[in-house]
Design an enzyme around this catalytic site. Structure first.
Site, PDB file in Angstrom:
ATOM      1  N   ARG A 137       0.836  -1.207   0.000  1.00  0.00           N
ATOM      2  CA  ARG A 137       0.000   0.000   0.000  1.00  0.00           C
ATOM      3  C   ARG A 137       0.875   1.263   0.000  1.00  0.00           C
ATOM      4  O   ARG A 137       0.426   2.334   0.381  1.00  0.00           O
ATOM      5  CB  ARG A 137      -0.927  -0.023   1.212  1.00  0.00           C
ATOM      6  N   CYS A 157       1.153  20.433 -11.643  1.00  0.00           N
ATOM      7  CA  CYS A 157      -0.309  20.382 -11.499  1.00  0.00           C
ATOM      8  C   CYS A 157      -0.732  18.967 -11.119  1.00  0.00           C
ATOM      9  O   CYS A 157      -1.307  18.750 -10.071  1.00  0.00           O
ATOM     10  CB  CYS A 157      -0.978  20.829 -12.792  1.00  0.00           C
ATOM     11  N   ARG A 177      -3.488  19.238  -8.173  1.00  0.00           N
ATOM     12  CA  ARG A 177      -3.810  20.391  -7.330  1.00  0.00           C
ATOM     13  C   ARG A 177      -4.729  21.370  -8.029  1.00  0.00           C
ATOM     14  O   ARG A 177      -5.494  22.103  -7.397  1.00  0.00           O
ATOM     15  CB  ARG A 177      -2.526  21.115  -6.904  1.00  0.00           C
ATOM     16  N   SER A 178      -4.657  21.420  -9.374  1.00  0.00           N
ATOM     17  CA  SER A 178      -5.363  22.441 -10.137  1.00  0.00           C
ATOM     18  C   SER A 178      -5.541  21.950 -11.562  1.00  0.00           C
ATOM     19  O   SER A 178      -4.664  21.273 -12.100  1.00  0.00           O
ATOM     20  CB  SER A 178      -4.547  23.740 -10.124  1.00  0.00           C
ATOM     21  N   GLN A 179      -6.693  22.282 -12.169  1.00  0.00           N
ATOM     22  CA  GLN A 179      -6.870  21.892 -13.564  1.00  0.00           C
ATOM     23  C   GLN A 179      -7.771  22.853 -14.329  1.00  0.00           C
ATOM     24  O   GLN A 179      -8.866  23.193 -13.895  1.00  0.00           O
ATOM     25  CB  GLN A 179      -7.455  20.491 -13.689  1.00  0.00           C
ATOM     26  N   TYR A 220     -12.210  28.684 -16.943  1.00  0.00           N
ATOM     27  CA  TYR A 220     -11.897  30.111 -17.047  1.00  0.00           C
ATOM     28  C   TYR A 220     -13.079  30.888 -17.624  1.00  0.00           C
ATOM     29  O   TYR A 220     -13.878  30.343 -18.402  1.00  0.00           O
ATOM     30  CB  TYR A 220     -10.661  30.314 -17.925  1.00  0.00           C
TER      31      TYR A 220
END
Length: 276
Positions: A137, A157, A177-179, A220
């Protein structure tokens, strides 16, 4: 229809209808004209793709699957941080005059670390564990290395992958984290689905699930009408994507080892504005 289409449409509708508008806040990205690039965002989006059922390419518009895989191999196989090793130009905006993006992405996967079994980089560690201790794991990678952030031209990202074997299936969780949902969502999904396909083949498993966790999934402001038109389109069955069964070493794969059949899509969207 492609189940990836269902997930993409539902995600986009949820962001547009229930998301938080960042207009007026202090945001980093800018449009080419220098104005702030605001978004509508959702926190903690989780999408699950069953790779045993289909390859998760959307059909609303074409995802350039082989170009996406080329970038994936640039990071995971070549472990490069130089755009001259990449066939597309999607990273050019973050490269310096020598083509380097700094100590980011492929650079981090190529750094060797000391383990009880010897010196290995993170990719080789994954392959070693999947072959020798597959029900561990602890099979994961992480390229968000704080001590090197100041030397990265872009913070990662998609920064972490956790592999997990269940029965004879290889599963993976991609943490992001961000897209930018319009520009990059299915691109990343296709990339890491392909990675699971390759890792499964070279370690003796079947592709299982890809779980995509996005901390900040956003559209956006200038993309909203484009997305609204995109998700109103008809959808088609997922393409059939197969891997050359003769390749047994992860470092021997090329984009030509992927065969893509019956990929019917809607028209491509060109000249999407990209915030930097």
């Amino acid at each position: 229809m492609s189940k990836a289409d269902d997930l993409f449409i539902a995600m986009c509708k949820d962001i547009i209808e229930n998301g938080y508008d960042t207009k007026g806040e202090k945001v980093r990205p800018k449009w080419e004209d220098g104005t702030s690039a605001y978004t509508i965002k959702r926190f903690g989006v989780v999408n699950r793709y069953n790779l045993a059922e289909e390859f998760p390419a959307i059909t609303l518009r074409k995802t350039y699957i082989k170009s996406a895989i080329d970038e994936l191999l640039w990071i995971w196989q070549k472990k490069s941080n130089n755009v001259h090793d990449l066939h597309s130009h999607i990273w050019d905006a973050w490269a310096d005059e020598d083509g380097s993006i700094g100590k980011a992405y492929g650079y981090q996967l190529g750094v060797k670390h000391k383990y009880k079994e010897g010196m290995m980089d993170q990719v080789d560690r994954v392959i070693y564990d999947l072959k020798n201790n597959p029900y561990s794991r602890r099979i994961m990678t992480n390229i968000y290395v704080h001590q090197d952030l100041s030397e990265m031209n872009l913070y990662p990202c998609a920064y972490s992958v956790t592999f997990n074997v269940t029965g004879n299936k290889l599963n993976a969780i991609l943490n992001q984290r961000s897209q930018d949902v319009l520009a990059a969502n299915n691109w990343n999904v296709v990339q890491y689905a392909a990675l699971v396909y390759m890792m499964a083949q070279v370690t003796g498993f079947e592709p299982g699930e890809l779980v995509h966790v996005i901390a900040d999934a956003h559209i956006y402001d200038r993309h909203i009408p484009i997305v609204e038109e995109l998700i109103s389109r008809p959808t088609y069955p997922a393409p059939k994507v197969t891997l050359n069964p003769d390749v047994k070493d992860f470092y021997d794969f090329t984009v030509d080892d992927f065969t893509i059949e019956d990929y019917q899509t809607g028209p491509q969207i060109k000249n999407i504005p990209i915030a930097v």
